[in-house]
Design a protein around this motif. Sequence first.
Motif, PDB file in Angstrom:
ATOM      1  N   UNK A  78       1.942  -7.619  -6.578  1.00  0.00           N
ATOM      2  CA  UNK A  78       0.924  -7.987  -5.585  1.00  0.00           C
ATOM      3  C   UNK A  78      -0.490  -7.912  -6.138  1.00  0.00           C
ATOM      4  N   UNK A  79      -0.767  -6.922  -7.010  1.00  0.00           N
ATOM      5  CA  UNK A  79      -2.127  -6.789  -7.552  1.00  0.00           C
ATOM      6  C   UNK A  79      -2.506  -8.040  -8.338  1.00  0.00           C
ATOM      7  N   UNK A  80      -1.592  -8.535  -9.181  1.00  0.00           N
ATOM      8  CA  UNK A  80      -1.889  -9.750  -9.932  1.00  0.00           C
ATOM      9  C   UNK A  80      -2.003 -10.947  -9.002  1.00  0.00           C
ATOM     10  N   UNK A  81      -1.174 -10.984  -7.947  1.00  0.00           N
ATOM     11  CA  UNK A  81      -1.226 -12.106  -6.996  1.00  0.00           C
ATOM     12  C   UNK A  81      -2.608 -12.200  -6.360  1.00  0.00           C
ATOM     13  N   UNK A  82      -3.147 -11.077  -5.924  1.00  0.00           N
ATOM     14  CA  UNK A  82      -4.474 -11.108  -5.295  1.00  0.00           C
ATOM     15  C   UNK A  82      -5.560 -11.431  -6.313  1.00  0.00           C
ATOM     16  N   UNK A  83      -5.391 -10.969  -7.563  1.00  0.00           N
ATOM     17  CA  UNK A  83      -6.345 -11.324  -8.608  1.00  0.00           C
ATOM     18  C   UNK A  83      -6.353 -12.821  -8.871  1.00  0.00           C
ATOM     19  N   UNK A  99       6.666 -15.204   3.139  1.00  0.00           N
ATOM     20  CA  UNK A  99       5.746 -15.336   4.274  1.00  0.00           C
ATOM     21  C   UNK A  99       4.403 -14.667   3.985  1.00  0.00           C
ATOM     22  N   UNK A 100       4.456 -13.470   3.393  1.00  0.00           N
ATOM     23  CA  UNK A 100       3.226 -12.741   3.096  1.00  0.00           C
ATOM     24  C   UNK A 100       2.374 -13.499   2.082  1.00  0.00           C
ATOM     25  N   UNK A 101       3.002 -14.021   1.017  1.00  0.00           N
ATOM     26  CA  UNK A 101       2.259 -14.740  -0.018  1.00  0.00           C
ATOM     27  C   UNK A 101       1.660 -16.031   0.534  1.00  0.00           C
ATOM     28  N   UNK A 102       2.430 -16.712   1.364  1.00  0.00           N
ATOM     29  CA  UNK A 102       1.879 -17.946   1.939  1.00  0.00           C
ATOM     30  C   UNK A 102       0.671 -17.625   2.807  1.00  0.00           C
ATOM     31  N   UNK A 137       1.291 -21.325  11.667  1.00  0.00           N
ATOM     32  CA  UNK A 137       1.784 -19.966  11.428  1.00  0.00           C
ATOM     33  C   UNK A 137       2.593 -19.478  12.620  1.00  0.00           C
ATOM     34  N   UNK A 138       3.839 -19.095  12.355  1.00  0.00           N
ATOM     35  CA  UNK A 138       4.711 -18.677  13.451  1.00  0.00           C
ATOM     36  C   UNK A 138       5.373 -17.335  13.171  1.00  0.00           C
ATOM     37  N   UNK A 139       4.917 -16.625  12.154  1.00  0.00           N
ATOM     38  CA  UNK A 139       5.527 -15.356  11.760  1.00  0.00           C
ATOM     39  C   UNK A 139       4.426 -14.306  11.589  1.00  0.00           C
ATOM     40  N   UNK A 140       4.635 -13.121  12.098  1.00  0.00           N
ATOM     41  CA  UNK A 140       3.628 -12.057  12.031  1.00  0.00           C
ATOM     42  C   UNK A 140       3.254 -11.724  10.585  1.00  0.00           C
ATOM     43  N   UNK A 141       4.247 -11.671   9.712  1.00  0.00           N
ATOM     44  CA  UNK A 141       3.987 -11.321   8.314  1.00  0.00           C
ATOM     45  C   UNK A 141       3.046 -12.320   7.659  1.00  0.00           C
ATOM     46  N   UNK A 142       3.207 -13.584   8.007  1.00  0.00           N
ATOM     47  CA  UNK A 142       2.356 -14.623   7.427  1.00  0.00           C
ATOM     48  C   UNK A 142       0.914 -14.454   7.907  1.00  0.00           C
ATOM     49  N   UNK A 143       0.751 -14.153   9.195  1.00  0.00           N
ATOM     50  CA  UNK A 143      -0.595 -13.944   9.729  1.00  0.00           C
ATOM     51  C   UNK A 143      -1.240 -12.720   9.072  1.00  0.00           C
ATOM     52  N   UNK A 144      -0.462 -11.655   8.887  1.00  0.00           N
ATOM     53  CA  UNK A 144      -0.998 -10.453   8.245  1.00  0.00           C
ATOM     54  C   UNK A 144      -1.490 -10.765   6.833  1.00  0.00           C
ATOM     55  N   UNK A 145      -0.743 -11.581   6.098  1.00  0.00           N
ATOM     56  CA  UNK A 145      -1.163 -11.972   4.757  1.00  0.00           C
ATOM     57  C   UNK A 145      -2.458 -12.749   4.769  1.00  0.00           C
ATOM     58  N   UNK A 194       0.408  -8.178  18.335  1.00  0.00           N
ATOM     59  CA  UNK A 194      -0.091  -6.809  18.438  1.00  0.00           C
ATOM     60  C   UNK A 194      -0.882  -6.375  17.209  1.00  0.00           C
ATOM     61  N   UNK A 195      -1.863  -7.177  16.867  1.00  0.00           N
ATOM     62  CA  UNK A 195      -2.857  -6.842  15.842  1.00  0.00           C
ATOM     63  C   UNK A 195      -2.246  -6.454  14.506  1.00  0.00           C
ATOM     64  N   UNK A 196      -1.795  -7.434  13.732  1.00  0.00           N
ATOM     65  CA  UNK A 196      -1.332  -7.118  12.369  1.00  0.00           C
ATOM     66  C   UNK A 196      -2.453  -6.455  11.575  1.00  0.00           C
ATOM     67  N   UNK A 197      -2.127  -5.774  10.469  1.00  0.00           N
ATOM     68  CA  UNK A 197      -3.170  -5.121   9.662  1.00  0.00           C
ATOM     69  C   UNK A 197      -4.304  -6.074   9.300  1.00  0.00           C
ATOM     70  N   UNK A 198      -5.515  -5.554   9.307  1.00  0.00           N
ATOM     71  CA  UNK A 198      -6.746  -6.276   8.966  1.00  0.00           C
ATOM     72  C   UNK A 198      -7.244  -7.188  10.087  1.00  0.00           C
ATOM     73  N   UNK A 199      -6.640  -7.097  11.272  1.00  0.00           N
ATOM     74  CA  UNK A 199      -7.107  -7.946  12.383  1.00  0.00           C
ATOM     75  C   UNK A 199      -8.558  -7.650  12.730  1.00  0.00           C
ATOM     76  N   UNK A 200      -8.890  -6.377  12.916  1.00  0.00           N
ATOM     77  CA  UNK A 200     -10.261  -6.014  13.282  1.00  0.00           C
ATOM     78  C   UNK A 200     -11.233  -6.390  12.168  1.00  0.00           C
ATOM     79  N   UNK A 201     -10.865  -6.125  10.922  1.00  0.00           N
ATOM     80  CA  UNK A 201     -11.748  -6.442   9.793  1.00  0.00           C
ATOM     81  C   UNK A 201     -12.003  -7.934   9.713  1.00  0.00           C
TER      82      UNK A 201
END
Length: 728
Positions: free
Chosen positions: A204-209, A235-238, A263-271, A298-305
Amino acid sequence: MARAAALALLVAVLETDVRADEAAGLAALLGTDRACEAAMKLADLGPAAKEAVPQLAHALESSDGELRWRAAWALSRIGPDAVPAAPALAETFGAELGMTQAAARIALIRIGRGATGALIKAMASAPERYVHGKTNRATQPDYLELLLDADPDPEAAVPAVLKLLSNEAARDEAFAVLARMGPRAAAAGPPLAARFRGLGEKESAEAHGLLDTMVALGEPGVAILAELAQASLTDDRRGNVIGALARIPGPGVASAKPCLEATAIRTELAGALRHIAKAGPHAAELVPLLEPRIARWEAPPKSAAALLALGEPGVQALERLLFKADARLRTELAKQLCEEEWEYSKSDPDGRVSCPLVEAHRAVVVPWLLKLGLPKDPADAKKEILRSLARIRLTGADARAAATLAGLQLKSDSTPVAVEACGLAGSLGPAAASLAGRLKSLVKGSDHDAAVVAAAALCEIGKGGPKESDLLGWAIARAIEKDDAPRVRDLTEWLPRAGPPPPARCLEISKILLPRVKPIRSVGVDEWFESNAAARTLAYLLPGLPASERGPVLAALRDESRPASLTVWSLARAGMIESVAELLSPVGDLTDVALEGIAAAPRSPWSALVAHLTHASPEVRRFAARGLLLLDPAKAGEQACLLGLGDDETCRFDAELVAVYRKLDPSPAPALRKGLESGNATTRHRSAVMLGALGSRDAIPVIREAMEQRNLFTRKLALEVLDALLAE
């Protein structure tokens, strides 16, 4: 008018010819015993010395180290016209350390794009990474850092840099070089995308880089990311790719919209939210798409940010979501408002987290949290809201309102809620003084978690008063009697905040604990943990012990087999600088640990540190100087300069000091100017270098003197500062 212009042109031509003749004469001296003097005079001629480039390049191969760095310095002053010397400079940068490497680096940067080919060739044969004790030359990451500043030719640099992505040790630097080139590195887009598609789930670190680099390409990266969003990805990578698209203004945001709509999957939205949180108001048009999806899932991670990052429309959407009837949604968003894992967050001296996004919107965020703490929500919701408030530094009316809220929740039947209310009370300091009675009753209560946090809160509120420290000492003594090791450990952590208990209480606890501190090599695993825990508590109690009783404790703490870092950190945090000095002298690599303790100390040990600037041990002198820098950079620089310390550790300290001084406002220059008049050469040179770092050209003559000093660190720093001044 025309005659005057013609005359000025003639004078310029004649001066150029004269300087060229002078350069030729000096170049001829490079093979004589006056070579070092000639090289420095060629440096003073600057670009007019371009005819001497071949001779200076040859001088880089000399066996005389003094001549090599002076030749490299002269080439740096010649600038782009020194391109024929680039291969020799690139090799010199790789093979040399210290002064010569620093001068070669400057020269290659000044040559600029013309040095790209030479740097790439030298980089290909350089070691892949630094190995302690084996690597004594520049590595591939070192060359990439140089390319980062040298404005390389993209056509030549991009393929070479892409090859180094397979070198994990050089990967971050490679990403930085490509990102710095921006749209000029558009050719890197397809290979970066291909590498992204081939990554495994754990990379994941290289993916974000890779995504950050493709975003830096700007508009050329849009088509590449849009195509990548349609590829077969998790889903997360997409989602990450969609969020990366949203970070590129204009066409990037336009391309992200249909992807988000699909987008129809929570994991994809979180990504996607992870990268949208790095966007800005330019992507505000995405808010209508994000709001219903955040509510639905229900607010996936980073929603507020992400919503706060999108400007006013995002702020309004977040407010609507926070005050919806759904308590679970409200709980999750309140938790995210100050979560510690936010990127770009930083800790303040008290350990609280400050997020720039929250700070930018605190006028709305704080009232939201105060209002949210009152509804009859589940305990989990109240717990997260109280925790979020505790992470924000509140003052004035906000602090008073938060104290009222904490007082209400201290009466809660839910222990977790009461614990978080204690934490909030402690974060408010004296503003929560009215809650001290309730907090004291919790310290003496039977609930471990509530007692620990209540004791901590009292320490914050009382600011180390004798009543609070004695209460804390009493709680520790009772926990020891009951063999409640976790409670002893947690209560001990707050001793530096409260200050040591009264001597009698310290003596009582130390007599119980001292027999438990045993030589590490002679105990099993269970006793090892017990022994270290006892040592930590004793280290905190040491300042409160009568002087006559400290000897046995210090002897126990000096056990060579014990993790000395624990003891040093504890002593530094407690302000026991003399004891820290005794432990640092034989073990200098604990300096950084000691500095962490200084940073966490509730009271400034300034006077004690000043007294140790003249300590016999160089490790202790360096620790004292760096500790002063940590506490007050401007005042520390003046203190160190006036003392005129000239050892290696002080010169290394100067490099750190210069970096800090450049950011100070107001400038410490007036205090440093006193040093220029000192009769002590070291003080004069250090003052000049620091003034030069602040842009004072009148310090140049003394900086030139400093370049001739015997001390390597002073010379190297003077070289870098002089280069920056002459480049202006």
